[in-house]
Design an enzyme around this catalytic site. Structure first.
Site, PDB file in Angstrom:
ATOM      1  N   ALA A  11      26.720  53.539  58.476  1.00  0.00           N
ATOM      2  CA  ALA A  11      26.580  52.425  57.548  1.00  0.00           C
ATOM      3  C   ALA A  11      27.136  52.901  56.206  1.00  0.00           C
ATOM      4  O   ALA A  11      26.952  54.056  55.825  1.00  0.00           O
ATOM      5  CB  ALA A  11      25.124  52.006  57.407  1.00  0.00           C
ATOM      6  N   LYS A  39      34.477  56.759  60.420  1.00  0.00           N
ATOM      7  CA  LYS A  39      35.892  56.743  60.773  1.00  0.00           C
ATOM      8  C   LYS A  39      36.120  56.318  62.224  1.00  0.00           C
ATOM      9  O   LYS A  39      37.073  55.599  62.521  1.00  0.00           O
ATOM     10  CB  LYS A  39      36.535  58.106  60.504  1.00  0.00           C
ATOM     11  CG  LYS A  39      36.564  58.498  59.034  1.00  0.00           C
ATOM     12  CD  LYS A  39      37.465  59.683  58.778  1.00  0.00           C
ATOM     13  CE  LYS A  39      38.923  59.302  58.833  1.00  0.00           C
ATOM     14  NZ  LYS A  39      39.321  58.324  57.812  1.00  0.00           N
ATOM     15  N   ALA A  41      34.157  54.327  64.135  1.00  0.00           N
ATOM     16  CA  ALA A  41      33.897  52.894  64.235  1.00  0.00           C
ATOM     17  C   ALA A  41      34.976  52.082  63.519  1.00  0.00           C
ATOM     18  O   ALA A  41      35.436  51.055  64.023  1.00  0.00           O
ATOM     19  CB  ALA A  41      32.517  52.575  63.660  1.00  0.00           C
ATOM     20  N   THR A 216      50.649  59.755  56.110  1.00  0.00           N
ATOM     21  CA  THR A 216      50.483  58.527  55.342  1.00  0.00           C
ATOM     22  C   THR A 216      50.548  58.866  53.862  1.00  0.00           C
ATOM     23  O   THR A 216      49.971  59.853  53.406  1.00  0.00           O
ATOM     24  CB  THR A 216      49.147  57.841  55.673  1.00  0.00           C
ATOM     25  OG1 THR A 216      48.056  58.747  55.436  1.00  0.00           O
ATOM     26  CG2 THR A 216      49.119  57.410  57.142  1.00  0.00           C
ATOM     27  N   LEU A 217      51.258  58.019  53.101  1.00  0.00           N
ATOM     28  CA  LEU A 217      51.575  58.322  51.708  1.00  0.00           C
ATOM     29  C   LEU A 217      51.148  57.222  50.746  1.00  0.00           C
ATOM     30  O   LEU A 217      51.703  57.097  49.656  1.00  0.00           O
ATOM     31  CB  LEU A 217      53.084  58.569  51.575  1.00  0.00           C
ATOM     32  CG  LEU A 217      53.644  59.690  52.460  1.00  0.00           C
ATOM     33  CD1 LEU A 217      55.173  59.660  52.439  1.00  0.00           C
ATOM     34  CD2 LEU A 217      53.127  61.046  51.985  1.00  0.00           C
ATOM     35  N   GLN A 220      53.573  54.842  48.889  1.00  0.00           N
ATOM     36  CA  GLN A 220      54.919  55.272  49.296  1.00  0.00           C
ATOM     37  C   GLN A 220      55.150  55.099  50.801  1.00  0.00           C
ATOM     38  O   GLN A 220      56.183  55.508  51.319  1.00  0.00           O
ATOM     39  CB  GLN A 220      55.163  56.734  48.918  1.00  0.00           C
ATOM     40  CG  GLN A 220      55.481  56.948  47.447  1.00  0.00           C
ATOM     41  CD  GLN A 220      54.282  56.691  46.552  1.00  0.00           C
ATOM     42  OE1 GLN A 220      53.214  57.269  46.764  1.00  0.00           O
ATOM     43  NE2 GLN A 220      54.441  55.823  45.572  1.00  0.00           N
ATOM     44  N   GLY A 221      54.203  54.502  51.508  1.00  0.00           N
ATOM     45  CA  GLY A 221      54.403  54.220  52.918  1.00  0.00           C
ATOM     46  C   GLY A 221      54.013  55.384  53.802  1.00  0.00           C
ATOM     47  O   GLY A 221      52.949  55.993  53.638  1.00  0.00           O
ATOM     48  N   ASP A 248      41.982  54.207  57.881  1.00  0.00           N
ATOM     49  CA  ASP A 248      41.457  53.927  59.214  1.00  0.00           C
ATOM     50  C   ASP A 248      42.141  52.707  59.827  1.00  0.00           C
ATOM     51  O   ASP A 248      42.345  52.655  61.047  1.00  0.00           O
ATOM     52  CB  ASP A 248      39.950  53.710  59.150  1.00  0.00           C
ATOM     53  CG  ASP A 248      39.195  55.001  58.857  1.00  0.00           C
ATOM     54  OD1 ASP A 248      39.717  56.082  59.172  1.00  0.00           O
ATOM     55  OD2 ASP A 248      38.079  54.921  58.304  1.00  0.00           O
ATOM     56  N   SER A 287      37.343  44.861  55.296  1.00  0.00           N
ATOM     57  CA  SER A 287      38.671  44.639  54.716  1.00  0.00           C
ATOM     58  C   SER A 287      39.765  44.507  55.770  1.00  0.00           C
ATOM     59  O   SER A 287      40.892  44.136  55.443  1.00  0.00           O
ATOM     60  CB  SER A 287      39.028  45.815  53.786  1.00  0.00           C
ATOM     61  OG  SER A 287      39.340  46.986  54.536  1.00  0.00           O
TER      62      SER A 287
END
Length: 301
Positions: A11, A39, A41, A216-217, A220-221, A248, A287
Site C-alpha cells: 500500500a 513494484k 503489483a 530508461t532516461l 530523454q526517453g 513500473d 496513474s
C-alpha cells in the site's frame, strides 16, 4: 500469451509537498492518500491494462491487516490473476512517498510480508506462462531462484533491476531482458555513468548474460542495446505531475507488448508512451493508462 509477475505488493501512503525534505527537516504537505503500490503489483497492473493476461505471485498480510485491501484494489480492478498470492503472518508492505511540486519523489518502503516471501512460495508449475517479470524488492535469493526456474522452464525472463544493487552475475546469467534507469545501471557496472558512456556501460552488461539491456532516461526517453542493434526511443512529451508510476508502467507495458509479439522497437515505443501518460496523474497504479488511452495518445501526436 501469459505473463507471470513475481514481486512486491504494497500500500502506498503518499503526501504532496513543496519539496522533498532534507535530512532532519520537517516539511508540511497536503492530505495523505492511501493507494495500491509495490513494484511487482504495479508492473502487473500496467501489463494487464496493456492487454496482457497477467498472474501475480507475491505476499500480503491477513484479513485483519488494514493495508491488505488497499494494496490489492488495483490488481483486482485490472483483473490480475491472484491465485499465486500468499497470505503471511506479517503486515502488508507499506511505502511512504513524498511527491515534490516538480513531480520528483522520495520513497521509503517497509517491506512487511514481502520480506517474508521465500523461495518456497514460488510456483511449482511454470506451464502456461511465456514471460516472467521480476524486480528487486523481494529478497535477492528469491529473485535469483525465480530467474533460474523460469529460465529452465523456457520462459523469457525480464528483470527490472530496481531498487539498485550491485551486480549478481548468476542473476544476470538467467536474464534475457534487463531494464534499468541510470542509477541502477551505475550500480550494476560499479561506476558513475555519464551520458556519453551510457551505451558502452549498457553494452558491457550484455556479456554477463542478458540479450537486451534497456536504460530508461526519463524525459530523454530510453536507450536499448542488443548485440547487433542500438535503439534510442524518444520520450512521449507531457506535462509532468508525478513520476512515481512511470518506471513500473514502462516495464509492465514493455512486457505486455513483447508477449503479444510486437517487435522490440515497437514495444519500446508503446512502453514510452504509456510511461509518459503515467506522469500526468498522481500515484502509481492510479496513474497507469488503459490501452485505449495509450493508442489515442499516439494518434494525437
Amino acid at each position: 500469451m501469459t505473463i507471470l509477475v513475481i514481486g512486491s505488493v504494497n500500500a502506498d501512503l503518499t503526501v504532496q509537498a513543496a519539496r522533498i525534505p532534507a535530512p532532519g527537516e520537517t516539511v508540511l504537505g497536503g492530505d495523505a492518500r492511501v493507494s495500491a503500490g509495490g513494484k511487482g503489483a504495479n508492473q502487473a497492473v500496467a501489463a494487464a491494462l496493456a492487454g496482457a493476461h497477467v498472474s501475480l505471485c507475491g505476499a500480503v498480510g491477513g484479513d485483519s491487516d488494514p493495508f491488505r485491501l488497499p494494496a490489492l484494489a488495483g490488481l483486482t480492478r485490472a483483473c490480475v490473476d491472484l491465485s499465486g498470492l500468499h497470505t503471511l503472518d506479517a503486515p502488508t508492505g507499506l511505502a511512504l512517498i513524498t511527491v515534490a511540486a516538480d513531480g520528483e519523489n522520495a520513497i521509503t518502503v517497509a517491506s512487511g510480508a514481502n520480506a517474508r516471501f521465500g523461495p518456497e512460495h514460488l510456483p511449482t508449475d511454470w506451464g502456461g506462462f511465456t514471460h516472467v517479470l521480476l524486480q528487486q524488492e523481494l529478497a535477492p535469493a528469491v529473485t535469483l531462484e525465480a530467474a533460474r526456474r523460469a529460465h529452465a522452464a523456457g520462459l523469457t525472463v525480464l528483470l527490472n533491476a530496481a531498487p539498485a544493487r550491485t551486480a549478481d552475475p548468476d542473476l544476470l546469467a538467467h536474464t534475457h531482458h534487463l531494464i534499468v534507469n541510470e542509477h541502477e545501471l551505475a550500480a550494476l557496472v560499479g561506476r558513475t555513468v555519464e551520458d556519453e558512456t551510457l551505451e558502452l556501460a549498457a553494452h558491457s552488461l550484455l556479456g554477463l548474460g542478458p540479450k537486451t539491456v534497456t536504460v530508461t532516461l526519463g524525459a530523454q526517453g530510453s536507450l536499448t542495446v542488443t548485440p547487433d542493434q542500438t535503439y534510442r526511443i524518444a520520450a512521449h512529451s507531457v506535462q509532468v505531475v508525478d513520476t512515481t508510476g512511470a518506471g513500473d508502467t514502462f516495464c509492465g507495458v514493455l512486457a505486455a507488448r513483447l508477449s503479444s509479439g510486437d517487435p522490440l522497437p515497437q514495444a519500446l515505443h508503446w512502453a514510452g508512451v504509456a510511461a509518459g501518460l503515467a506522469c500526468t496523474r498522481p500515484g502509481a497504479q492510479d496513474s497507469m493508462p488503459g490501452w485505449a488511452e495509450v493508442v489515442a495518445a499516439e494518434r494525437m501526436r
